[in-house]
Write a protein that holds these residues in place. Structure first.
Motif: not given
Ligand code: FAD
Length: 282
Positions: A45-46, A73, A102-105, A119-121, A142, A146, A155, A158, A162
């Motif tokens: 993870t990152f 990650h 990932l997007r991350g928090d 966003y992750a995309n 998810y 999410h 969701d 979205n 990606k």
């Molecule tokens: P996204 O896919 O960007 O989605 C986040 C939210 O935004 C969702 O509600 C989605 O519906 C919405 N969204 C997405 N794209 C768009 C768009 N273009 N326009 C409007 N809304 C949009 N976190 C870390 O910090 N480090 C890690 O290493 C890590 N590893 C993980 C590994 C796994 C297998 C999983 C499932 C999660 C991991 N996470 C990690 C947690 C993750 O970063 C969080 O769940 C974060 O809140 C969302 O990341 P995501 O990449 O799914 O985001």
């Protein structure tokens, strides 16, 4: 390093970067122990905004040194393109070709600078633009949706973004309702998603920790599981025995139902993942 099981399913294991020198040494032993299971790869993870960047790099190198494939990650929120470009190049130089995007928090207290990605995309697009097909890219999925998504349909849209941006496969958040996973996969397939969606598995070993995680990441602990775990109180052995049973049954149901593979959130512990792996004869 490939799984040698009777099928072509992918089994992988996740670590987080240890915070201390002792933790790093301990994890090296865990890598050796879990390496005996022959996972396809270990992911690391990152922290958002690069907060664990050094630790992620070190852990990735430790995995490679032990002779296994590593998948770092990479979370984009709070990051600058230049920094991520440099990091991607470091990975390319080190022979890494799989990444979990990932997007991350943003952790509270880290300030409100969201950086150059939302966003992750956007991160998947960026990796493809910068490095072409060098990386096999995994994204998060998810099955129970999410926690910040306004609704399930949005969701799912979205998630599809990606995939269209160039993801090769997805790993799910953990869940204990297999039905949620199967529905998610079916619905995604109906929207044209044809990449494998690997099921994220969180072994149940500690109720309080699990309840805390689940509240933040939106994974549901079904009432019948929660009630039983609560009922065991401080009886750690009963929690572990019941937790193992539930997790092994879940994995069996997923594999039987066609899941293309499992990704274990090891929490840097060899024991629980090994026990499940052996019980399933992976
Ligand atoms: P996204 O896919 O960007 O989605 C986040 C939210 O935004 C969702 O509600 C989605 O519906 C919405 N969204 C997405 N794209 C768009 C768009 N273009 N326009 C409007 N809304 C949009 N976190 C870390 O910090 N480090 C890690 O290493 C890590 N590893 C993980 C590994 C796994 C297998 C999983 C499932 C999660 C991991 N996470 C990690 C947690 C993750 O970063 C969080 O769940 C974060 O809140 C969302 O990341 P995501 O990449 O799914 O985001």
């Amino acid at each position: 390093m490939k799984n040698t099981g009777q099928d072509d399913k992918v089994y992988s294991i996740e670590f987080f970067p240890p915070k201390t020198v002792e933790g790093r040494e301990k994890l090296k032993n865990t890598i050796k122990d879990l390496g005996k299971l022959n996972p396809r790869y270990f992911s690391v993870t990152f922290g958002a905004g690069g907060s664990t960047q050094q630790g992620t790099l070190e852990t990735v190198f430790d995995i490679q040194e032990a002779g296994f494939d590593a998948a770092p990650h990479l979370s984009c929120i709070g990051s600058k393109k230049k920094d991520l470009r440099d990091l991607l190049n470091t990975y390319i130089d080190r022979g890494i070709n799989r990444i979990v995007a990932l997007r991350g928090d943003i952790p509270s207290g880290m300030g409100g600078d969201a950086g150059e990605f939302r966003y992750a995309n956007e991160l998947v697009e960026f990796i493809r633009k910068e490095t072409g097909d060098h990386f096999y890219i995994e994204v998060a999925a998810y099955p129970e949706f999410h926690p910040q998504a306004p609704n399930a349909a949005t969701d799912m849209k979205n998630f599809v973004r990606k995939v269209k941006a160039g993801a090769d496969s997805a790993i799910t958040q953990y869940f204990y309702n297999p039905e949620a996973y199967f529905r998610f996969v079916d619905e995604a397939a109906g929207l044209g998603v044809d990449i494998p969606v690997f099921a994220g598995i969180m072994p149940i070993t500690n109720f309080e920790q699990l309840a805390r995680f689940s509240d933040t990441c939106g994974a549901e602990i079904p009432r019948w599981i929660r009630k039983r775990l609560e009922g065991y109180g401080n009886d750690i052995e009963s929690i572990r025995n019941f937790g193992m049973e539930v997790t092994i049954d879940l994995c069996r149901t997923l594999i039987k139902g066609g899941a293309p593979g499992l990704h274990f959130f090891s929490m840097n512990q060899a024991g629980p993942t090994t026990a499940i792996w052996k019980a399933l004869d992976l």
